[in-house]
Design a protein around this motif. Structure first.
Motif, short mmCIF file in Angstrom:
data_model
loop_
_atom_site.label_atom_id
_atom_site.label_comp_id
_atom_site.label_asym_id
_atom_site.label_seq_id
_atom_site.Cartn_x
_atom_site.Cartn_y
_atom_site.Cartn_z
N PHE A 320 -14.22 -9.23 0.99
CA PHE A 320 -13.45 -10.45 1.15
C PHE A 320 -14.16 -11.31 2.19
O PHE A 320 -14.91 -10.80 3.01
CB PHE A 320 -12.00 -10.16 1.57
N HIS A 321 -13.93 -12.59 2.10
CA HIS A 321 -14.67 -13.51 2.97
C HIS A 321 -13.73 -14.56 3.55
O HIS A 321 -12.68 -14.87 2.97
CB HIS A 321 -15.79 -14.20 2.19
N ALA A 322 -14.16 -15.12 4.66
CA ALA A 322 -13.41 -16.16 5.34
C ALA A 322 -14.34 -17.33 5.67
O ALA A 322 -14.78 -17.49 6.81
CB ALA A 322 -12.78 -15.61 6.62
N CYS A 364 -19.24 -17.08 7.10
CA CYS A 364 -18.12 -16.17 6.87
C CYS A 364 -17.64 -15.63 8.21
O CYS A 364 -18.44 -15.21 9.04
CB CYS A 364 -18.55 -15.02 5.97
N VAL A 366 -15.76 -12.99 8.61
CA VAL A 366 -15.66 -11.53 8.65
C VAL A 366 -16.83 -11.04 9.51
O VAL A 366 -18.00 -11.23 9.15
CB VAL A 366 -15.72 -10.92 7.24
N HIS A 369 -19.99 -9.42 8.17
CA HIS A 369 -20.75 -10.33 7.30
C HIS A 369 -21.52 -11.36 8.12
O HIS A 369 -22.63 -11.74 7.79
CB HIS A 369 -19.80 -11.04 6.32
N MET A 374 -24.37 -13.82 6.69
CA MET A 374 -23.63 -14.75 5.84
C MET A 374 -23.34 -16.04 6.61
O MET A 374 -22.21 -16.35 6.97
CB MET A 374 -22.35 -14.08 5.34
CU CU Z 1 -17.71 -12.42 4.20
#
Ligand code: CU
Length: 387
Positions: A320-322, A364, A366, A369, A374
């Protein structure tokens, strides 16, 4: 086996009559056009950081980044053999269709497939990869001969020819675009979808076979298909590629990784029910934006005051990513924010009218990540003052 009638380049009314005989729910629209794309799965050597450095720090890779981006004992580094979707000019598949500069940022993603509600998308797909591949779309309408996914659904004959196109094979996917593929009245003027190979979903996407699709509302598009009320569109996939799951893992490992101090290579193990290959497991995850890590994604540029639409997507991993924009804010589903959220394969549309010129971090949130690369930069060019 029943015979199939192929789509003709006429209106969708004709398409509907040919493809959906007797189907009361069949979407139909006389005004639509057929949009044809020539897409191949090609094998390439992909560089996750072509700048060879950390574009976020403006310096050589630090210790963590180097762990992922530079080859070492049991580590492959930043170049991996992959399979990606590429667009060609015609059915001979001899000439790659050039990607315009405003879409250079698509990176590893396949060609942008675009249509309006009422149109029909036709994709002539050629599989140049060394393993069976397909094109499975999200959102648009498809019958069993255009789903691109093999499973026990009781079909046979022509209805399974799309499931797994063999190496060297070709398949014509036909995807009508009904109202339900477009945005609702509460969304903006365009909806975001994707397509990916779904023969072995995890392995195919890990190899790189994934791409974007934009559907514009009826009457909302310019002649080129872009939404009239948007000045700049950007597609960013927060793409986690687990190279352990790629069909090329062993070849990449043998070609690029340096020998481990202690041979032989430890035996394969499982993590979350997936076979992994010992010491390269963790260092073979790539946390990317459009296939680029550590600030190597180019082309995220726009002008101050433009109506910018961001389309975000993720891959099929346990992820999952933010996505977080520095410097400016967006509107997602009528809510103002500067952090989006993405579950696996989720697709999100975010509108921005940047009021803050400069070069800004887009990453991202997270934490692992972030550490694994990322991160990217986007640039808002200042509006030229009017006299
Ligand atoms: Cu992510």
């Amino acid at each position: 086996m029943r015979s199939r009638t192929r789509v003709l380049p006429w209106s969708w009314l004709v398409v509907s009559m040919l493809l959906l005989p007797g189907c009361a729910a069949a979407p139909r629209n006389a005004a639509g056009v057929v949009r044809t794309y020539y897409v191949a799965a090609d094998e390439v050597d992909w560089d996750y950081a072509p700048g060879g450095a950390d574009g976020i720090t403006g310096r050589p890779f630090g210790a963590i980044a180097a762990h992922y981006m530079e080859p070492g004992p049991g580590r492959v580094g930043r170049v991996w053999h992959k399979a990606i979707y590429r667009e060609y000019t015609d059915s001979t598949f001899r000439t790659l269709k050039p990607r315009p500069p405003e879409w250079a940022h698509l990176g590893i993603l396949g060609p942008l497939i675009r249509a309006g509600v009422g149109d029909t998308i036709v994709v002539l797909f050629r599989n140049n990869a060394s393993f069976p591949a397909s094109m499975h779309p999200h959102g648009v309408f498809y019958q069993k001969d255009s789903e691109g996914a093999p499973y026990h659904d009781g079909t046979s004959g022509a209805d399974v020819a799309d499931d797994a196109v063999p190496t060297g094979g070709t398949h014509r996917y036909v995807w009508p675009v009904p109202e339900r593929a477009g945005p609702t009245a509460h969304e903006g003027s365009s909806a975001f979808w994707m397509y990916h190979s779904h023969v072995d979903d995890q392995a195919d996407v890990a190899a790189g076979l994934i791409g974007p699709m934009i559907i514009t509302a009826r009457g909302a598009a310019r002649a080129d298909g872009t939404p009239k009320d948007v000045d700049r569109e950007l597609v960013v996939g927060f793409l986690e590629f687990d190279e352990n799951n790629s069909p090329f893992f062993d070849a990449n490992y043998a070609r690029y990784a340096k020998p481990l101090p202690k041979a032989p290579k430890p035996p394969a193990d499982t993590v979350f029910g997936v076979l992994v290959q010992g010491p390269a497991m963790e260092s073979s995850f790539r946390e990317t934006m459009n296939g680029f890590s550590y600030g190597n994604l180019p082309g995220l540029t726009m002008k101050q005051g433009e109506r910018v639409r961001w389309y975000l997507m993720a891959t099929t991993d346990f992820e999952f990513h933010a996505p977080h924009w520095h410097g400016n804010v967006v509107t997602i589903a009528d809510m103002r924010t500067d952090v989006a959220s993405l579950t696996p394969m989720e697709m999100v549309t975010a509108d921005m009218v940047p009021d803050n010129p400069g070069t800004w971090l887009f990453h991202c949130h997270v934490a692992p990540h972030l550490r694994m690369g990322m991160q990217a930069l986007y640039t808002v060019l200042p509006k030229v003052a009017m006299r």
